[in-house]
Write an enzyme that holds these catalytic residues in place. Sequence first.
Site, PDB file in Angstrom:
ATOM      1  N   HIS A 108       0.851  -1.191   0.000  1.00  0.00           N
ATOM      2  CA  HIS A 108       0.000   0.000   0.000  1.00  0.00           C
ATOM      3  C   HIS A 108       0.889   1.245   0.000  1.00  0.00           C
ATOM      4  CE1 HIS A 108      -3.345   2.637   0.813  1.00  0.00           C
ATOM      5  NE2 HIS A 108      -2.798   3.061   1.945  1.00  0.00           N
ATOM      6  N   ASN A 109       0.533   2.237  -0.834  1.00  0.00           N
ATOM      7  CA  ASN A 109       1.365   3.449  -0.950  1.00  0.00           C
ATOM      8  C   ASN A 109       2.830   3.060  -1.175  1.00  0.00           C
ATOM      9  OD1 ASN A 109      -0.920   4.984  -0.549  1.00  0.00           O
ATOM     10  ND2 ASN A 109      -0.432   5.564   1.539  1.00  0.00           N
TER      11      ASN A 109
ATOM     12  N   GLU B 293       1.080  -0.180  -5.693  1.00  0.00           N
ATOM     13  CA  GLU B 293       0.098   0.890  -5.868  1.00  0.00           C
ATOM     14  C   GLU B 293       0.752   2.156  -6.412  1.00  0.00           C
ATOM     15  OE1 GLU B 293      -3.526   2.804  -3.277  1.00  0.00           O
ATOM     16  OE2 GLU B 293      -1.607   2.568  -2.258  1.00  0.00           O
TER      17      GLU B 293
ATOM     18  N   ASP C 115      -0.564   6.205  -6.882  1.00  0.00           N
ATOM     19  CA  ASP C 115      -1.599   7.230  -6.715  1.00  0.00           C
ATOM     20  C   ASP C 115      -1.323   8.326  -7.734  1.00  0.00           C
ATOM     21  OD1 ASP C 115      -2.196   5.656  -4.598  1.00  0.00           O
ATOM     22  OD2 ASP C 115      -2.179   7.240  -3.087  1.00  0.00           O
TER      23      ASP C 115
ATOM     24  N   HIS D 202       1.156  10.891  -2.330  1.00  0.00           N
ATOM     25  CA  HIS D 202       0.028  10.741  -1.428  1.00  0.00           C
ATOM     26  C   HIS D 202      -0.725  12.069  -1.402  1.00  0.00           C
ATOM     27  CE1 HIS D 202      -1.486   9.096   2.706  1.00  0.00           C
ATOM     28  NE2 HIS D 202      -2.314   8.844   1.715  1.00  0.00           N
TER      29      HIS D 202
ATOM     30  N   GLU E 134      -4.722   4.229  -8.154  1.00  0.00           N
ATOM     31  CA  GLU E 134      -5.634   5.145  -7.475  1.00  0.00           C
ATOM     32  C   GLU E 134      -5.684   6.400  -8.331  1.00  0.00           C
ATOM     33  OE1 GLU E 134      -5.777   7.503  -3.299  1.00  0.00           O
ATOM     34  OE2 GLU E 134      -5.529   5.325  -3.154  1.00  0.00           O
TER      35      GLU E 134
ATOM     36  N   LYS F  27      -5.152  -2.732 -12.229  1.00  0.00           N
ATOM     37  CA  LYS F  27      -6.336  -2.772 -11.373  1.00  0.00           C
ATOM     38  C   LYS F  27      -6.838  -1.333 -11.205  1.00  0.00           C
ATOM     39  CE  LYS F  27      -7.522  -3.517  -6.472  1.00  0.00           C
ATOM     40  NZ  LYS F  27      -7.594  -2.088  -6.087  1.00  0.00           N
TER      41      LYS F  27
ATOM     42  N   SER G 183     -13.771  -4.759  -1.792  1.00  0.00           N
ATOM     43  CA  SER G 183     -13.059  -4.955  -0.530  1.00  0.00           C
ATOM     44  C   SER G 183     -13.878  -4.426   0.638  1.00  0.00           C
ATOM     45  CB  SER G 183     -11.703  -4.248  -0.573  1.00  0.00           C
ATOM     46  OG  SER G 183     -11.869  -2.859  -0.798  1.00  0.00           O
TER      47      SER G 183
END
Length: 258
Positions: free
Chosen positions: A14-15, A44, A46, A60, A94, A144, A236
Site C-alpha cells: 500500500h502506498n 500501488e 496514486d 500521497h 488510485e 487494477k 473490498s
Amino acid sequence: MNNPLSHYFINSSHNTYLDGHQLNGTSSCEAYIRALLQGCRCIEIDCWDGTLGEVINVYHGHTLTTKLDFTEVIYTIRDYAFRTSLHPVIISIENHCSSSNQKLMAMKFLDFMGAKLCKENLVKTEGRARLPSPKELQGKIILKGTFKKKVKAAMATFPCEAITPDEQVTSEENRTMVAVYGLDAAKMLVQDDQETTFVDDTAEDLEKLVVYCRSITIKPWCWLTQKETSVCEMFSFGEPTAMKQCKDHAKEMLACTE
C-alpha cells in the site's frame, strides 16, 4: 500455480512509493524497486494531475509527501517487475486525474509496458467461468482500477424510512442489513448512501486496459444476495466487517473467490 488467480493470497503493498511518514515522507522509485525485489506482486500508484499541463504526479494526495513523475514510475516497474519472480504483477491505480491525463496514462502504459501489459481478457474471449491462473499470466503486468458509473444518487436503493423494527422489515436487502448491522447502524448506513454522488470522468482508453481486476463498490448487505458478479470484478471490506462476514456468512464469502 495452476488454480485461478482469485484462489491465492497475493503479496501486496500500500502506498508503495513512500519512504517514511504517510503525511510528509519522501516518494521514491527506490521504494518500488525494493518492494518488487522482495517479491511483492501487487503495488500501488496514486496518480494526480500536475500543475504544468500534461504532467502526471505520483504521491500521497493532500499531504506534504514529495512527488514522482508517472513516467519514471512505470519505467521502474517495467524494468524490475520480474527480476525476482515471473508471477504476474498487479498495478493498483488510485486515479485522481483528468480525462485528458487518463488518456495519456493509457498511452504510456501501452508504449512503455509493451508485450508485458496484459490486454487480452481470456474470460471473455474463451468463455471461461474463472480467472486465469498465475502460471498462465506469467510475465504479465495487470492493471487494477476503479471506474464509477455516472450516477446521481439522490435516493439509495431503498429509502431510510424503509428500515423499520425487525418484525416489520419486508425487503430482503433490508432484512440482511439489519441482521448484520443492527437497526440503528443500518439506518445510518442508508442515510450515508443517500448523500453520495458519483461522477464518471473515466477515459475509455484507460478503462479498456483494466481486464481482470476491476474494482467495484458494493455494500456488505448487497453481496450476500447478489446473483451475477463478473469474475473480473473485485471489491473490498474493512477488516472488522470482513471478520464478521467470515464468521456469519463463511460459505458466501468463499463463493466470492470462485
